[in-house]
Design a protein around this motif. Structure first.
Motif, short mmCIF file in Angstrom:
data_model
loop_
_atom_site.label_atom_id
_atom_site.label_comp_id
_atom_site.label_asym_id
_atom_site.label_seq_id
_atom_site.Cartn_x
_atom_site.Cartn_y
_atom_site.Cartn_z
N LYS A 106 0.28 -1.44 0.16
CA LYS A 106 0.45 0.34 0.04
C LYS A 106 0.64 1.28 0.08
O LYS A 106 0.37 2.22 -0.36
N ILE A 107 2.30 0.96 -0.30
CA ILE A 107 3.00 1.98 -0.20
C ILE A 107 2.99 2.95 -0.98
O ILE A 107 3.11 2.16 -2.04
N LYS A 108 2.58 4.23 -1.40
CA LYS A 108 2.53 4.75 -2.85
C LYS A 108 4.35 4.88 -3.04
O LYS A 108 4.88 4.90 -2.25
N LEU A 130 8.14 20.87 -16.87
CA LEU A 130 8.05 19.75 -16.24
C LEU A 130 7.52 19.21 -16.18
O LEU A 130 5.93 18.21 -16.73
N VAL A 131 7.55 17.58 -15.33
CA VAL A 131 6.94 16.36 -15.23
C VAL A 131 7.40 16.16 -13.68
O VAL A 131 8.21 15.76 -12.99
N ILE A 132 6.10 16.02 -12.92
CA ILE A 132 5.59 15.12 -12.26
C ILE A 132 5.51 13.72 -12.17
O ILE A 132 4.40 13.79 -13.15
N PHE A 133 6.07 12.97 -11.60
CA PHE A 133 5.51 12.03 -11.64
C PHE A 133 5.85 11.15 -10.74
O PHE A 133 6.70 11.03 -9.21
N TYR A 134 5.35 9.56 -10.47
CA TYR A 134 5.79 8.22 -9.59
C TYR A 134 6.70 7.41 -10.11
O TYR A 134 7.47 7.16 -10.35
N ALA A 135 7.80 7.15 -9.51
CA ALA A 135 8.80 6.06 -9.49
C ALA A 135 9.31 6.19 -7.51
O ALA A 135 9.10 6.59 -6.59
N LYS A 136 9.36 4.68 -7.80
CA LYS A 136 9.80 3.76 -6.48
C LYS A 136 10.81 3.91 -5.81
O LYS A 136 10.97 4.63 -4.55
N ASP A 137 11.80 4.59 -7.00
CA ASP A 137 13.63 5.41 -6.19
C ASP A 137 13.91 5.90 -7.36
O ASP A 137 13.54 6.30 -9.10
N THR A 171 14.91 7.82 -12.52
CA THR A 171 16.06 8.76 -13.84
C THR A 171 16.04 7.80 -15.23
O THR A 171 16.13 8.15 -16.09
N ASP A 172 15.50 6.65 -15.03
CA ASP A 172 15.27 5.55 -15.85
C ASP A 172 13.68 6.20 -17.01
O ASP A 172 14.29 5.86 -17.58
N PHE A 173 12.79 6.97 -16.02
CA PHE A 173 11.72 6.94 -16.99
C PHE A 173 12.15 8.01 -17.43
O PHE A 173 11.03 8.45 -19.09
N MET A 174 12.62 9.39 -17.56
CA MET A 174 13.26 10.37 -17.78
C MET A 174 14.16 10.02 -18.88
O MET A 174 14.29 10.36 -20.44
N MET A 175 15.01 9.26 -18.71
CA MET A 175 16.29 8.83 -19.67
C MET A 175 15.68 8.03 -21.04
O MET A 175 16.16 8.10 -21.79
#
Length: 128
Positions: free
Chosen positions: A23-25, A87-94, A99-103
Motif C-alpha cells: 500500500k506504500i505509494k 516539468l513532469v511530476i511523476f511517481y517512481a519507486k526510487d 532516472t530511467d523514466f526520464m532518460m
C-alpha cells in the motif's frame, strides 16, 4: 487470563503499526526538461525532430492515463529563452526508476531535450 489478553493486545498493536508494503505509494519526482542548445534555434528543427517531440507528448499522455505522471507542462516562452523548460511530476519507486523514466523519453533519447531528475513532494494541491 490477563497474560492472554496482554499477548493479544501486543499482537494487535504490532499488526496495526506494521507497514503494508503493497500500500506504500511510490515517491514523487520532478523531471526538468530543457532543449539541447541546437534546438534552441527554431531554424534547426526538422519534421523528424517535431515527430519525436510528438512521441514525447504521446508518452506523457499515456503515462498520465496509467497513473505514473501526475502532471506535465512547459513554460510558455520562446525556444531561445534561457528560462524555457518543461516539468513532469511523476511517481517512481526510487532514483534509478525515476532516472530511467526520464532518460527513456523519446526527446531525451534523441538528444532534443536534456533531462534532470530531482526528488519531489507535492505540499499543496489535488494531485494523487
Amino acid at each position: 487470563m490477563k497474560q492472554i489478553l496482554f499477548f493479544i493486545c501486543i499482537i494487535a498493536s504490532t499488526h496495526s503499526f506494521a507497514q503494508d508494503s503493497t500500500k506504500i505509494k511510490p515517491k514523487q519526482w520532478l523531471g526538468i526538461l530543457t532543449l539541447a542548445p541546437k534546438f534552441q534555434d527554431d531554424k534547426n528543427w526538422t519534421k523528424a525532430d517535431e515527430a519525436v517531440v510528438g512521441e514525447h507528448f504521446k508518452r506523457l499522455v499515456q503515462m498520465n492515463k496509467e497513473g505514473v505522471v501526475l502532471l506535465a507542462g512547459r513554460t510558455q516562452l520562446e525556444t531561445n529563452d534561457p528560462d524555457m523548460m518543461g516539468l513532469v511530476i511523476f511517481y517512481a519507486k526510487d532514483e534509478k526508476e525515476a532516472t530511467d523514466f526520464m532518460m527513456n523519453d523519446p526527446a531525451v533519447k534523441n538528444k532534443i531535450m536534456l533531462a534532470k531528475v530531482l526528488p519531489y513532494g507535492i505540499a499543496v494541491g489535488a494531485c494523487k
